[in-house]
Design a protein around this motif. Structure first.
Motif, mmCIF file in Angstrom:
data_model
loop_
_atom_site.group_PDB
_atom_site.id
_atom_site.type_symbol
_atom_site.label_atom_id
_atom_site.label_comp_id
_atom_site.label_asym_id
_atom_site.label_seq_id
_atom_site.Cartn_x
_atom_site.Cartn_y
_atom_site.Cartn_z
ATOM 1 N N MET A 167 0.817 -1.194 0.000
ATOM 2 C CA MET A 167 0.000 0.000 0.000
ATOM 3 C C MET A 167 0.864 1.262 0.000
ATOM 4 O O MET A 167 0.520 2.224 -0.663
ATOM 5 C CB MET A 167 -0.929 0.002 1.219
ATOM 6 N N VAL A 168 1.959 1.219 0.754
ATOM 7 C CA VAL A 168 2.836 2.386 0.818
ATOM 8 C C VAL A 168 3.453 2.659 -0.549
ATOM 9 O O VAL A 168 3.542 3.806 -0.993
ATOM 10 C CB VAL A 168 3.929 2.181 1.898
ATOM 11 N N GLY A 169 3.856 1.588 -1.237
ATOM 12 C CA GLY A 169 4.437 1.747 -2.563
ATOM 13 C C GLY A 169 3.450 2.329 -3.556
ATOM 14 O O GLY A 169 3.794 3.220 -4.348
ATOM 15 N N LEU A 170 2.223 1.848 -3.520
ATOM 16 C CA LEU A 170 1.206 2.374 -4.427
ATOM 17 C C LEU A 170 0.873 3.832 -4.117
ATOM 18 O O LEU A 170 0.749 4.657 -5.022
ATOM 19 C CB LEU A 170 -0.058 1.517 -4.342
ATOM 20 N N LEU A 171 0.740 4.142 -2.842
ATOM 21 C CA LEU A 171 0.423 5.513 -2.447
ATOM 22 C C LEU A 171 1.568 6.464 -2.798
ATOM 23 O O LEU A 171 1.334 7.557 -3.317
ATOM 24 C CB LEU A 171 0.111 5.580 -0.950
ATOM 25 N N PRO A 203 11.632 -6.644 4.254
ATOM 26 C CA PRO A 203 11.671 -5.191 4.031
ATOM 27 C C PRO A 203 13.066 -4.674 3.686
ATOM 28 O O PRO A 203 13.220 -3.792 2.847
ATOM 29 C CB PRO A 203 11.188 -4.611 5.360
ATOM 30 N N ILE A 204 14.085 -5.254 4.292
ATOM 31 C CA ILE A 204 15.468 -4.836 4.006
ATOM 32 C C ILE A 204 15.828 -5.196 2.570
ATOM 33 O O ILE A 204 16.405 -4.380 1.838
ATOM 34 C CB ILE A 204 16.444 -5.480 5.001
ATOM 35 N N VAL A 205 15.464 -6.404 2.140
ATOM 36 C CA VAL A 205 15.758 -6.841 0.774
ATOM 37 C C VAL A 205 15.029 -5.965 -0.228
ATOM 38 O O VAL A 205 15.597 -5.577 -1.258
ATOM 39 C CB VAL A 205 15.386 -8.328 0.599
ATOM 40 N N MET A 206 13.777 -5.616 0.061
ATOM 41 C CA MET A 206 13.012 -4.782 -0.855
ATOM 42 C C MET A 206 13.598 -3.367 -0.960
ATOM 43 O O MET A 206 13.632 -2.801 -2.034
ATOM 44 C CB MET A 206 11.539 -4.721 -0.432
ATOM 45 N N VAL A 207 14.053 -2.817 0.154
ATOM 46 C CA VAL A 207 14.653 -1.485 0.117
ATOM 47 C C VAL A 207 15.962 -1.517 -0.683
ATOM 48 O O VAL A 207 16.204 -0.647 -1.525
ATOM 49 C CB VAL A 207 14.890 -0.943 1.541
ATOM 50 N N ILE A 208 16.778 -2.532 -0.478
ATOM 51 C CA ILE A 208 18.025 -2.644 -1.223
ATOM 52 C C ILE A 208 17.748 -2.860 -2.704
ATOM 53 O O ILE A 208 18.391 -2.260 -3.564
ATOM 54 C CB ILE A 208 18.900 -3.781 -0.633
ATOM 55 N N SER A 209 16.769 -3.722 -2.990
ATOM 56 C CA SER A 209 16.430 -3.988 -4.397
ATOM 57 C C SER A 209 15.875 -2.738 -5.054
ATOM 58 O O SER A 209 16.139 -2.461 -6.201
ATOM 59 C CB SER A 209 15.405 -5.106 -4.490
ATOM 60 N N TYR A 221 1.548 7.097 -6.508
ATOM 61 C CA TYR A 221 0.475 8.029 -6.862
ATOM 62 C C TYR A 221 0.874 9.462 -6.533
ATOM 63 O O TYR A 221 0.689 10.373 -7.349
ATOM 64 C CB TYR A 221 -0.801 7.634 -6.122
ATOM 65 N N LEU A 222 1.438 9.657 -5.349
ATOM 66 C CA LEU A 222 1.877 11.001 -4.958
ATOM 67 C C LEU A 222 3.006 11.507 -5.849
ATOM 68 O O LEU A 222 3.081 12.700 -6.151
ATOM 69 C CB LEU A 222 2.292 11.011 -3.486
ATOM 70 N N LEU A 223 3.872 10.592 -6.284
ATOM 71 C CA LEU A 223 4.951 10.975 -7.195
ATOM 72 C C LEU A 223 4.382 11.514 -8.502
ATOM 73 O O LEU A 223 4.813 12.566 -8.990
ATOM 74 C CB LEU A 223 5.870 9.788 -7.471
ATOM 75 N N TRP A 224 3.409 10.806 -9.068
ATOM 76 C CA TRP A 224 2.828 11.259 -10.334
ATOM 77 C C TRP A 224 2.095 12.584 -10.176
ATOM 78 O O TRP A 224 2.148 13.440 -11.057
ATOM 79 C CB TRP A 224 1.905 10.189 -10.914
#
Length: 138
Positions: free
Chosen positions: A1-5, A132-138, A8-11
């Motif tokens: 959800m954070v990634g999608l939100l 979460p650590i792997v996703m942030v690094i990726s 959206y805010l970026l766009w």
């Protein structure tokens, strides 16, 4: 959800700061990278999660190592094939995309594919605290 939100805010922020042309070109690059990234992954992340989970459950680390290496090799071959496809069709899309954006698209394809594969491998181990650590690094 954070990634999608946040996306959206970026766009929304980009529409306030840049022209419609920049928005269109960036969405073209991202869409093209998503399409070719799906081709590059060849369904490997879904399959590797199933087989790795079975290997970990049976405590067969040798087989798990083979699955990880073969999935990485398969995804790298898919990424290379996507690069070749992109280089073949770049003349058709050259009107809209700068050569630097083609390189950026290639980087986006490769990094996204490897990140999704890494996520699938971590999920198969069921050690999700590191996710979460792997996703942030990726």
């Amino acid at each position: 959800m954070v990634g999608l939100l946040s996306g959206y805010l970026l766009w929304i922020g980009l529409t306030r700061l840049t022209s419609p042309e920049v928005i269109g070109i960036s969405s073209t690059v991202i869409s093209l990278a998503n399409i070719l990234g799906a081709v590059a992954m060849l369904g490997v992340p879904q399959g590797v999660s199933r087989f790795l989970a079975k290997s970990y459950q049976e405590k067969d680390l040798g087989e798990a190592r083979v699955f990880v290496r073969s999935s990485l090799l398969t995804v790298c071959i898919g990424i290379s094939a996507s690069f070749v496809i992109l280089l073949i069709v770049k003349d058709w899309i050259y009107v809209t995309l700068d050569p630097n954006l083609i390189i950026f698209t290639m980087i986006l394809i490769g990094s996204t594919s490897i990140a999704i594969l890494n996520r699938s491998i971590v999920i198969a181990t069921l050690k999700t605290k590191i996710l979460p650590i792997v996703m942030v690094i990726s």
